[in-house]
Design a protein around this motif. Structure first.
Motif: not given
Length: 140
Positions: A20-44
């Motif tokens: 959903v972030a691709v609606l508002f952010f550039s490709a690299p930033i949306a990718g960073i959101i994905a990377a951190f989203g995975h790490l947070i999900s994996a941590l939990f």
């Protein structure tokens, strides 16, 4: 944070915010959101693959980066299968060699289901997010 058990993996909606972030952010930033989203999900989830989650985070970055680039180029019908195949199959390929062929074959069905659910929910939410935001820089 929602996890649905499925075989040796679980389905998480960790890519959904980045899609959903691709609606508002550039490709690299949306990718960073994905990377951190995975790490947070994996941590939990207890970090079941340990440091391999760093590889997965980079793969998530790449899958969402490609999705965002296709979105920004107006290739709206191509971005969805590209994300699902990239996240559900291509991202598992390193684990064929790093862990085992059995792990690869056992994880791909769950990964495809997870990527598909993330994509479908994102596709359903995006028009509402756009409408609520009054439009977006990368929307088309």
């Amino acid at each position: 944070m929602i996890k649905i058990p499925l075989g040796i993996t679980s389905i998480a909606l960790d890519a959904l915010p980045a899609l959903v972030a691709v609606l508002f952010f550039s490709a690299p930033i949306a990718g960073i959101i994905a990377a951190f989203g995975h790490l947070i999900s994996a941590l939990f989830g207890g970090m079941p693959l340990g440091p391999f989650h760093l590889i997965i985070a980079v793969e998530m970055w790449a899958a969402v980066w490609l999705f965002a680039k296709l979105h920004q180029a107006g290739k709206h019908w191509l971005k969805w299968p590209a994300f699902i195949i990239g996240n559900g199959i291509v991202a598992a390929v390193p684990f064929y060699f790093l862990l085992s062929p059995a792990f690869f074959y056992a994880s791909v069905p769950g990964l495809l289901i997870a990527a598909s659910i993330n994509a479908v929910v994102a596709a359903l939410l995006m028009p509402y997010v756009l409408k609520a935001s009054g439009g977006a820089r990368h929307a088309s």
